[in-house]
Design a protein around this motif. Structure first.
Motif, PDB file in Angstrom:
ATOM      1  N   ASP A  74     -12.870  15.725   3.368  1.00 51.86           N
ATOM      2  CA  ASP A  74     -13.323  15.200   4.300  1.00 51.86           C
ATOM      3  C   ASP A  74     -11.959  14.175   4.322  1.00 51.86           C
ATOM      4  O   ASP A  74     -12.004  12.667   5.297  1.00 51.86           O
ATOM      5  CB  ASP A  74     -14.246  13.831   4.196  1.00 51.86           C
ATOM      6  CG  ASP A  74     -15.031  13.234   2.724  1.00 51.86           C
ATOM      7  OD1 ASP A  74     -13.604  13.416   2.177  1.00 51.86           O
ATOM      8  OD2 ASP A  74     -15.528  12.098   2.697  1.00 51.86           O
ATOM      9  N   ALA A  75     -10.973  13.833   3.357  1.00 50.47           N
ATOM     10  CA  ALA A  75      -9.757  12.749   3.998  1.00 50.47           C
ATOM     11  C   ALA A  75      -8.459  13.878   4.678  1.00 50.47           C
ATOM     12  O   ALA A  75      -9.041  15.165   4.806  1.00 50.47           O
ATOM     13  CB  ALA A  75      -8.865  12.902   2.576  1.00 50.47           C
ATOM     14  N   VAL A  76      -8.138  12.674   5.578  1.00 51.66           N
ATOM     15  CA  VAL A  76      -7.165  12.564   6.083  1.00 51.66           C
ATOM     16  C   VAL A  76      -5.856  12.255   6.381  1.00 51.66           C
ATOM     17  O   VAL A  76      -5.860  10.812   5.479  1.00 51.66           O
ATOM     18  CB  VAL A  76      -7.652  12.786   7.859  1.00 51.66           C
ATOM     19  CG1 VAL A  76      -8.853  13.901   8.129  1.00 51.66           C
ATOM     20  CG2 VAL A  76      -7.878  11.455   8.231  1.00 51.66           C
TER      21      VAL A  76
ATOM     22  N   GLY B 232      -3.068   8.061   5.133  1.00 53.65           N
ATOM     23  CA  GLY B 232      -4.342   8.304   5.469  1.00 53.65           C
ATOM     24  C   GLY B 232      -5.453   7.604   4.726  1.00 53.65           C
ATOM     25  O   GLY B 232      -5.358   6.362   4.239  1.00 53.65           O
ATOM     26  N   THR B 233      -6.342   7.968   4.380  1.00 55.17           N
ATOM     27  CA  THR B 233      -8.261   7.711   4.025  1.00 55.17           C
ATOM     28  C   THR B 233      -8.282   7.583   2.418  1.00 55.17           C
ATOM     29  O   THR B 233      -8.797   6.600   2.486  1.00 55.17           O
ATOM     30  CB  THR B 233      -8.280   8.220   4.399  1.00 55.17           C
ATOM     31  OG1 THR B 233      -8.669   9.665   4.173  1.00 55.17           O
ATOM     32  CG2 THR B 233      -8.990   8.785   6.157  1.00 55.17           C
ATOM     33  N   ASN B 234      -6.945   8.087   2.197  1.00 57.82           N
ATOM     34  CA  ASN B 234      -7.086   7.538   0.514  1.00 57.82           C
ATOM     35  C   ASN B 234      -5.549   8.091  -0.609  1.00 57.82           C
ATOM     36  O   ASN B 234      -4.500   8.465   0.662  1.00 57.82           O
ATOM     37  CB  ASN B 234      -7.985   8.302  -0.276  1.00 57.82           C
ATOM     38  CG  ASN B 234      -8.044   9.827  -0.020  1.00 57.82           C
ATOM     39  OD1 ASN B 234      -8.841  10.688   0.897  1.00 57.82           O
ATOM     40  ND2 ASN B 234      -7.345  10.329  -1.191  1.00 57.82           N
TER      41      ASN B 234
ATOM     42  N   SER C 266       1.023  -1.189  -0.181  1.00 55.79           N
ATOM     43  CA  SER C 266      -0.320  -0.289   0.385  1.00 55.79           C
ATOM     44  C   SER C 266       1.107   1.267  -0.084  1.00 55.79           C
ATOM     45  O   SER C 266       0.174   2.146   0.593  1.00 55.79           O
ATOM     46  CB  SER C 266      -1.064   0.293   1.418  1.00 55.79           C
ATOM     47  OG  SER C 266      -1.767  -1.478   1.403  1.00 55.79           O
ATOM     48  N   ASN C 267       2.256   1.266  -0.957  1.00 54.42           N
ATOM     49  CA  ASN C 267       2.938   2.163  -0.661  1.00 54.42           C
ATOM     50  C   ASN C 267       3.568   2.601  -1.873  1.00 54.42           C
ATOM     51  O   ASN C 267       4.596   3.054  -2.117  1.00 54.42           O
ATOM     52  CB  ASN C 267       3.814   2.163   0.485  1.00 54.42           C
ATOM     53  CG  ASN C 267       5.052   1.032   0.545  1.00 54.42           C
ATOM     54  OD1 ASN C 267       4.730   0.023  -0.367  1.00 54.42           O
ATOM     55  ND2 ASN C 267       5.736   0.899   1.129  1.00 54.42           N
ATOM     56  N   GLU C 268       2.824   2.147  -3.030  1.00 54.31           N
ATOM     57  CA  GLU C 268       3.248   2.477  -4.523  1.00 54.31           C
ATOM     58  C   GLU C 268       3.407   4.105  -4.494  1.00 54.31           C
ATOM     59  O   GLU C 268       2.152   4.594  -4.582  1.00 54.31           O
ATOM     60  CB  GLU C 268       2.949   1.732  -5.590  1.00 54.31           C
ATOM     61  CG  GLU C 268       3.263   1.886  -7.055  1.00 54.31           C
ATOM     62  CD  GLU C 268       2.661   1.177  -7.734  1.00 54.31           C
ATOM     63  OE1 GLU C 268       3.537   0.853  -8.816  1.00 54.31           O
ATOM     64  OE2 GLU C 268       1.329   0.287  -7.927  1.00 54.31           O
TER      65      GLU C 268
ATOM     66  N   LYS D 221       0.170   6.615  -5.368  1.00 56.25           N
ATOM     67  CA  LYS D 221      -0.716   6.234  -6.690  1.00 56.25           C
ATOM     68  C   LYS D 221      -1.670   5.458  -6.395  1.00 56.25           C
ATOM     69  O   LYS D 221      -2.401   4.929  -4.675  1.00 56.25           O
ATOM     70  CB  LYS D 221      -0.487   5.046  -7.419  1.00 56.25           C
ATOM     71  CG  LYS D 221       1.397   5.335  -8.207  1.00 56.25           C
ATOM     72  CD  LYS D 221       1.391   4.646  -9.235  1.00 56.25           C
ATOM     73  CE  LYS D 221       2.957   4.738 -10.009  1.00 56.25           C
ATOM     74  NZ  LYS D 221       3.795   4.258 -11.042  1.00 56.25           N
ATOM     75  N   PRO D 222      -2.738   5.880  -7.013  1.00 52.79           N
ATOM     76  CA  PRO D 222      -4.911   5.500  -6.174  1.00 52.79           C
ATOM     77  C   PRO D 222      -4.205   4.260  -5.084  1.00 52.79           C
ATOM     78  O   PRO D 222      -3.905   2.909  -6.550  1.00 52.79           O
ATOM     79  CB  PRO D 222      -5.400   5.278  -7.473  1.00 52.79           C
ATOM     80  CG  PRO D 222      -4.322   6.355  -8.747  1.00 52.79           C
ATOM     81  CD  PRO D 222      -3.416   6.082  -7.764  1.00 52.79           C
ATOM     82  N   GLY D 223      -5.139   4.003  -5.010  1.00 55.16           N
ATOM     83  CA  GLY D 223      -5.265   2.324  -3.737  1.00 55.16           C
ATOM     84  C   GLY D 223      -4.110   2.752  -3.205  1.00 55.16           C
ATOM     85  O   GLY D 223      -3.666   1.522  -2.611  1.00 55.16           O
ATOM     86  N   ASN D 224      -2.876   3.218  -2.506  1.00 53.86           N
ATOM     87  CA  ASN D 224      -2.004   3.422  -2.109  1.00 53.86           C
ATOM     88  C   ASN D 224      -1.933   4.431  -0.437  1.00 53.86           C
ATOM     89  O   ASN D 224      -2.146   5.181  -1.485  1.00 53.86           O
ATOM     90  CB  ASN D 224      -1.124   3.534  -2.678  1.00 53.86           C
ATOM     91  CG  ASN D 224      -0.240   2.203  -3.472  1.00 53.86           C
ATOM     92  OD1 ASN D 224       0.204   1.805  -3.404  1.00 53.86           O
ATOM     93  ND2 ASN D 224      -0.710   2.181  -4.785  1.00 53.86           N
ATOM     94  N   MET D 225      -2.001   3.615   0.620  1.00 51.90           N
ATOM     95  CA  MET D 225      -2.046   5.226   1.392  1.00 51.90           C
ATOM     96  C   MET D 225      -0.760   5.375   2.445  1.00 51.90           C
ATOM     97  O   MET D 225      -0.812   6.335   3.335  1.00 51.90           O
ATOM     98  CB  MET D 225      -3.350   4.825   2.043  1.00 51.90           C
ATOM     99  CG  MET D 225      -4.398   4.377   1.879  1.00 51.90           C
ATOM    100  SD  MET D 225      -4.876   3.371   0.401  1.00 51.90           S
ATOM    101  CE  MET D 225      -4.851   1.776   1.912  1.00 51.90           C
ATOM    102  N   TRP D 226       0.106   4.549   2.592  1.00 52.14           N
ATOM    103  CA  TRP D 226       1.777   4.862   3.578  1.00 52.14           C
ATOM    104  C   TRP D 226       2.439   5.644   2.338  1.00 52.14           C
ATOM    105  O   TRP D 226       2.701   4.983   1.148  1.00 52.14           O
ATOM    106  CB  TRP D 226       1.305   3.042   4.302  1.00 52.14           C
ATOM    107  CG  TRP D 226       1.320   2.726   4.825  1.00 52.14           C
ATOM    108  CD1 TRP D 226       0.199   2.014   4.586  1.00 52.14           C
ATOM    109  CD2 TRP D 226       1.122   2.997   6.672  1.00 52.14           C
ATOM    110  NE1 TRP D 226      -0.191   1.391   6.147  1.00 52.14           N
ATOM    111  CE2 TRP D 226       0.507   2.597   7.350  1.00 52.14           C
ATOM    112  CE3 TRP D 226       2.009   4.295   6.951  1.00 52.14           C
ATOM    113  CZ2 TRP D 226       0.327   2.668   8.293  1.00 52.14           C
ATOM    114  CZ3 TRP D 226       1.999   4.239   8.390  1.00 52.14           C
ATOM    115  CH2 TRP D 226       0.740   3.717   9.020  1.00 52.14           C
TER     116      TRP D 226
END
Length: 277
Positions: free
Chosen positions: A212-214, A248-250, A157-159, A184-189
Motif C-alpha cells: 500500500d506504499a507509493v 515515499g510514504t515510507n 529525511s534522506n539518509e 534507511k528506515p524513517g527516510n523518504m526523500w
C-alpha cells in the motif's frame, strides 16, 4: 516489446496524468515464466524483467524492433536480482544470483538463460541494456562488493546508501552505469536537492515497498515539474532534460541505470531549491 519514443520537454508540459504514465512508466515488469521488455528511443535503452517460476527463460531479441540475430549482438546488459535466489547462465557458464546481486554481460554473448532455485520464492531479474561497441567480460558483483556511498541525514529525511555496481571504477562497460540506492528506515526523500544531467538519460526502478506504499517521483524541467505515482516494482524513464527525485510514504530501494555521453556518476547540473517550480 513495448516501444517508447523520445519526448520533447515543450510537449511534456501539456501531458495529463494518463499521457505521462503512458510515455514514461512501466507498470508491470514481472510475469511468470516470461521476458518483459520496453525499448526507449532515449539512448536506445532497454528495460526488462524476468520472473522464472517453473521454467527457464531465455533472453531473446525481437528481430523486428532490434534487427539483430541475438539480443547481445550489438548490446551490453546489466542484471540485478530483486527476488529469491536464482541463476543466470551465459554461454554455458552459470552464475548464482542472490538477492541484490548484479551481473554484467558484455557484447557478443549469444545465450543468456534465467532460472529460479525455488518456485515458491522465485528470482526476479531486473534488466538494463544499452548499445555497445566493445566486448567487456561478464562479471558478477554481490552487494557486499559494490562501492557504497553514504549520503544525507535523518534531519532532512534522506539518509541513504548508494551501491555502485557498473561504473568507471567497478565493473567495466561501454556506456551502461548501474547501481541501487537504499533509504534507511524513517527516510523518504531521494535526490533532493535535485539535479539534471543533460548528457545522460536514466531509468529508475522502485522496489522493496509495502503493497500500500507509493513514491511520488518528480520529473520534468526544474521550472516545470511533474509527478508520477509509482508503486512497488514499477519503473520509469527519466529523460536527460528532466530532474529525477522522489518522496515515499515510507523508505524504499531503487535501482538506477544510465546511458549517454559519459560514465561519470558525479557529472550533474545541480538545481537550487529556490529555482524549483
Amino acid at each position: 516489446m513495448d516501444i517508447r519514443y523520445a519526448n520533447n520537454p515543450q510537449d511534456v508540459k501539456g501531458y495529463d496524468t494518463t499521457r505521462l504514465r503512458d510515455e514514461f512508466v512501466m507498470e508491470k515488469l514481472f510475469h511468470a515464466d516470461e521476458l518483459t521488455l520496453t525499448y526507449s528511443h532515449a539512448d536506445r535503452f532497454i528495460t526488462g524483467g524476468v520472473l522464472p517460476v517453473h521454467h527457464t527463460v531465455k533472453l531473446e531479441a525481437d528481430s523486428k524492433d532490434m534487427g539483430a540475430p541475438y539480443f547481445l549482438a550489438r548490446r551490453e546488459l546489466g542484471i540485478i536480482n530483486v527476488g529469491g535466489t536464482g541463476s543466470v547462465t551465459v554461454d554455458g557458464e552459470t552464475y548464482a544470483m542472490a538477492n541484490k546481486d548484479c551481473l554484467y554481460v558484455g557484447l557478443g554473448a549469444q545465450e543468456v538463460l534465467f532460472q529460479s532455485e525455488d518456485a515458491a520464492n522465485p528470482a526476479k531479474f531486473y534488466l538494463n541494456s544499452t548499445p555497445a561497441h566493445k566486448a567487456y567480460p561478464t562479471a558478477k558483483s554481490p552487494i557486499s562488493e559494490a562501492t557504497p556511498v553514504h549520503l544525507g541525514s535523518i534531519q532532512s529525511s534522506n539518509e541513504r546508501t548508494i551501491y555502485k555496481y557498473i561504473h568507471e571504477k567497478g565493473i567495466q562497460s561501454c556506456q551502461l552505469v548501474m547501481g541501487l540506492t537504499m533509504l534507511k528506515p524513517g527516510n523518504m526523500w531521494n535526490t533532493m536537492p535535485c539535479h539534471t544531467h543533460n548528457r545522460r538519460m536514466e531509468v529508475y526502478f522502485y522496489f522493496d515497498m509495502p503493497e500500500d506504499a507509493v513514491v511520488f517521483h518528480l520529473m520534468g524541467e526544474p521550472t516545470e515539474t511533474r509527478h508520477l505515482v509509482i508503486r512497488n516494482e514499477q519503473a520509469l524513464i527519466s529523460p536527460s532534460w528532466s530532474i529525477h527525485s522522489g518522496v515515499g510514504t515510507n523508505n524504499y530501494t531503487f535501482i538506477w541505470g544510465m546511458a549517454g555521453e559519459n560514465q561519470d556518476f558525479d557529472d550533474m547540473d545541480m538545481v537550487g531549491m529556490k529555482d524549483l517550480r
